[in-house]
Design an enzyme around this catalytic site. Structure first.
Site, PDB file in Angstrom:
ATOM      1  CG  ASP A  21      -1.793  -1.332   1.418  1.00 18.86           C
ATOM      2  OD1 ASP A  21      -1.163  -2.292   1.194  1.00 18.86           O
ATOM      3  OD2 ASP A  21      -2.812  -1.018   1.738  1.00 18.86           O
ATOM      4  CG  HIS A  23      -1.868   4.699   2.496  1.00 18.88           C
ATOM      5  ND1 HIS A  23      -3.228   4.946   2.104  1.00 18.88           N
ATOM      6  CD2 HIS A  23      -2.112   3.415   2.905  1.00 18.88           C
ATOM      7  CE1 HIS A  23      -3.998   3.949   2.513  1.00 18.88           C
ATOM      8  NE2 HIS A  23      -3.345   3.170   2.890  1.00 18.88           N
ATOM      9  CG  ASP A  50      -5.869   1.396   0.542  1.00 20.23           C
ATOM     10  OD1 ASP A  50      -6.770   1.639  -0.110  1.00 20.23           O
ATOM     11  OD2 ASP A  50      -5.957   1.180   1.520  1.00 20.23           O
ATOM     12  CG  ASN A  76      -9.975   0.740   2.292  1.00 21.08           C
ATOM     13  OD1 ASN A  76      -8.830   0.205   1.742  1.00 21.08           O
ATOM     14  ND2 ASN A  76     -10.067   1.384   3.457  1.00 21.08           N
ATOM     15  CG  HIS A  77      -7.661   4.900   1.415  1.00 19.86           C
ATOM     16  ND1 HIS A  77      -7.671   6.004   2.398  1.00 19.86           N
ATOM     17  CD2 HIS A  77      -7.613   3.766   2.506  1.00 19.86           C
ATOM     18  CE1 HIS A  77      -7.352   5.593   3.457  1.00 19.86           C
ATOM     19  NE2 HIS A  77      -7.357   4.313   3.799  1.00 19.86           N
TER      20      HIS A  77
HETATM   21 MN    MN Z   1      -6.941  -0.553   2.538  1.00 18.94          MN
END
Ligand code: MN
Length: 285
Positions: A21, A23, A50, A76-77
């Protein structure tokens, strides 16, 4: 709208890497790619999703989606991001400040979005618009290669809605092939592909879940943070919490896994040095 499951052939010319991920931690990925001498003409980079929020360079991470060697599934982001901007994508309607402030993404590290709002023109910036269109096309599952070379890339977990025993906890290759043929996946499964932590959340679960699930190819995933890679029921979780190393010196960082060499490369913002670590993934015999 693009298909939620996409299939790719094995890569015979170069290497396949999987990154955890991101981010918004673009600079960490950039360092790792330089360190492995990533070959943009032959290698492929898969992302477990993500890409955005929490870290310092969310938009730069989304711009990777324009690169022909980059393949990312929706996390989900990205789902929260699309939920907020779908009216804008479809009808050019900017979210009002109250909608923006009450959105789930703003509670989850999405403040970066504000920098790209052009209030005077009631629009987002051009670079944001371009990135948004790419996010809308992200699939939920990649199926890569065939037979013993096959692997999957997803964000969270392939857990079933009502699983009463370990033998029946996750979907198998034959199920995923059927979803691919159907061209759709259920809302229930989509939700678990974004959010499920049934396998990865608890340390105690290590006692109960074997590393390999018969009938399920290696499935790279992220979403649940730990300081190391974990393997349960053929799921290999690569979320080692890159964005949590921005301001604090801890055990978190970003993982880039090299499938062919069974090793990964790891870096964090504080320990500013690339580590190379052998890591064998167990497969069904
Ligand atoms: Mn996530």
């Amino acid at each position: 709208m693009s298909l939620p499951i996409q299939k790719l052939p094995s890569n015979h010319l170069g290497k396949d890497y999987i990154v955890g991920d991101l981010h918004g931690c673009f600079s960490l990925l950039d360092r790792l790619m330089k360190d492995v001498s990533f070959d943009k003409d032959h290698d492929r980079l898969f992302s477990v999703g993500d890409l955005i929020d929490r870290g310092p360079e969310s938009l730069r991470c989304l711009q990777l989606l324009a690169d022909p060697w980059f393949y990312a599934v929706k996390g989900n982001h990205e789902d929260m991001f699309l939920e907020l901007f779908m009216p804008y994508l479809l009808d050019n309607k900017l979210p009002s400040s109250s909608v923006l402030n009450n959105s789930s993404i703003m509670d989850n590290g999405g403040e970066w979005i504000i920098d790209y709002i052009n209030q005077a023109q009631q629009a987002m910036s051009v670079e944001f618009d371009n990135a948004l269109e790419l996010v809308a096309k992200m699939p939920l599952i990649y199926i890569v290669g065939d037979a013993e070379h096959r692997f999957h890339v997803i964000h969270a977990e392939l857990t079933k809605p009502k699983a009463y025993s370990i033998d029946n906890l996750v979907y198998l290759d034959i199920d995923i092939d059927q979803f691919f043929i159907n061209g759709t996946i259920s809302y229930d499964l989509e939700d678990r592909l974004y959010w499920s932590r049934s396998l990865m959340k608890s340390a105690a679960a290590d006692l109960y879940y074997p590393k390999v699930q018969k009938g399920l190819s290696t499935t790279f995933c992220g979403h649940t943070i730990a300081s190391n890679i974990r393997q349960k029921l053929s799921h290999v979780c690569l979320d080692t919490g890159a964005s949590m190393s921005v301001n604090v010196d801890n055990d978190y960082g970003l993982v880039l896994y090299d499938i062919k060499e069974s090793q990964y490369f790891w870096i964090s913002f504080q320990k500013n040095k690339v580590n190379r670590i052998s890591h064998h993934i167990e497969k069904t015999p």
